[in-house]
Write an enzyme that holds these catalytic residues in place. Sequence first.
Site, PDB file in Angstrom:
ATOM      1  N   ARG A  28     -85.108 -77.852  58.354  1.00 48.60           N
ATOM      2  CA  ARG A  28     -84.200 -78.980  58.160  1.00 48.60           C
ATOM      3  C   ARG A  28     -84.022 -79.713  59.486  1.00 48.60           C
ATOM      4  O   ARG A  28     -84.141 -79.135  60.560  1.00 48.60           O
ATOM      5  CB  ARG A  28     -82.839 -78.501  57.651  1.00 48.60           C
ATOM      6  CG  ARG A  28     -82.890 -77.818  56.302  1.00 48.60           C
ATOM      7  CD  ARG A  28     -81.489 -77.554  55.747  1.00 48.60           C
ATOM      8  NE  ARG A  28     -80.701 -76.669  56.598  1.00 48.60           N
ATOM      9  CZ  ARG A  28     -80.748 -75.338  56.549  1.00 48.60           C
ATOM     10  NH1 ARG A  28     -81.569 -74.742  55.702  1.00 48.60           N
ATOM     11  NH2 ARG A  28     -79.998 -74.605  57.355  1.00 48.60           N
ATOM     12  N   GLU A  80    -110.734 -83.848  71.889  1.00 52.56           N
ATOM     13  CA  GLU A  80    -111.707 -84.582  72.700  1.00 52.56           C
ATOM     14  C   GLU A  80    -112.035 -85.935  72.082  1.00 52.56           C
ATOM     15  O   GLU A  80    -112.154 -86.946  72.788  1.00 52.56           O
ATOM     16  CB  GLU A  80    -112.990 -83.764  72.859  1.00 52.56           C
ATOM     17  CG  GLU A  80    -112.804 -82.446  73.589  1.00 52.56           C
ATOM     18  CD  GLU A  80    -112.547 -81.274  72.652  1.00 52.56           C
ATOM     19  OE1 GLU A  80    -113.050 -80.172  72.936  1.00 52.56           O
ATOM     20  OE2 GLU A  80    -111.849 -81.464  71.624  1.00 52.56           O
ATOM     21  N   LEU A 134     -84.735 -71.026  54.028  1.00 47.68           N
ATOM     22  CA  LEU A 134     -85.909 -70.795  54.883  1.00 47.68           C
ATOM     23  C   LEU A 134     -86.755 -72.026  55.161  1.00 47.68           C
ATOM     24  O   LEU A 134     -87.738 -71.941  55.912  1.00 47.68           O
ATOM     25  CB  LEU A 134     -86.821 -69.685  54.299  1.00 47.68           C
ATOM     26  CG  LEU A 134     -86.153 -68.321  54.096  1.00 47.68           C
ATOM     27  CD1 LEU A 134     -87.173 -67.319  53.564  1.00 47.68           C
ATOM     28  CD2 LEU A 134     -85.536 -67.808  55.385  1.00 47.68           C
TER      29      LEU A 134
END
Length: 348
Positions: free
Chosen positions: A201, A47, A198
């Site tokens: 990329r 907002e 993990l």
Amino acid sequence: MRRAIELAARGLGSTSPNPIVGCVILDAAGEIVGEGFHQRAGGPHAEVNALAAADGRAGGGTAYVTLEPCNHTGRTGPCAQALIDAGIAHVVYAVGDPNPQATGGADTLRAAGVEVTAGVLTAEAEAGNAAWLTSVRLGRPHVTWKYAASLDGRIAAADRSSRWITSPESRADVHRLRAESDAVVVGSGTARADDPHLAVRGTEGVTQPLRVVVDTGASAVVPGARVLDDAAPTLIAVADGVPTDLPDVVHLPRGAGGLDIRALLAALHERGVRSVLLEGGPTLAGAFVAAGAVDRVVGYLAPVLIGAGPAALADAGITTITEALRLTITETVRIGTDLRITATPEER
């Protein structure tokens, strides 16, 4: 409101532990004069950003917001009061705020003479904000189980080779899922077989998710493992009483066949994790399903047949067809040569 929902999605992966929120401001004549979304935790709310973009043209206008404007002062001020101060005459929001610390914005607006309309496109807005809503309502992170498989449901061949079943486009899409998540979780089997990295990329400026390895016996993650580099933070979850010299370890109670999944999710929630991408193999996925801790399934199905080899899901505590976890498909999309299917569990 649909535009506000689109704006909110831009904050996926960067607002945690806050919700994603979008806002569109119309002037008194009904013209759009400001748009904004919550970009990062600790930064201005949607907002406030939309009002800044309106640059004084919001007086007598309408604000469309995906979440009930907050009514408390945290790292930023209350959005309900900001809308009042800007002279907004009408506020339309999609989802009521379930956070007891922030709710009450609608009442504050009404008390100041602002017209308030609630419940517009609620289902669409809730779907986009599923991670945060799950964390507030259930006190644990929202879990998406992702897997990649052949058309006959195999995640590898009989010799355990699996690179690559799915297309480059599907693998790139997985990095998008990672970028939208607070944590990526795998088990010891995946750690041993793949030495996964993990990290996200191919995307600049992304907030890297926490890499979590469920290594009950502290034997799968060894010094030099790729998950221990400095590309992203890492947490190794091991069983209570198991000694380890690895850094960033959390000890948790045991559960059926491994760690207690609920305890794991509670530990992640305490660390500010609101969304988990479960990339573990069939054993860990089965443990999550058995614990009732999978909120969404994203499957990448490749047009290839393998036959023998491990299935995508191992023992999930289901012994007869009447116990099967039924899913509702919410999306099917072609990704490269593959089909991506997204589904959510039905009530059992």
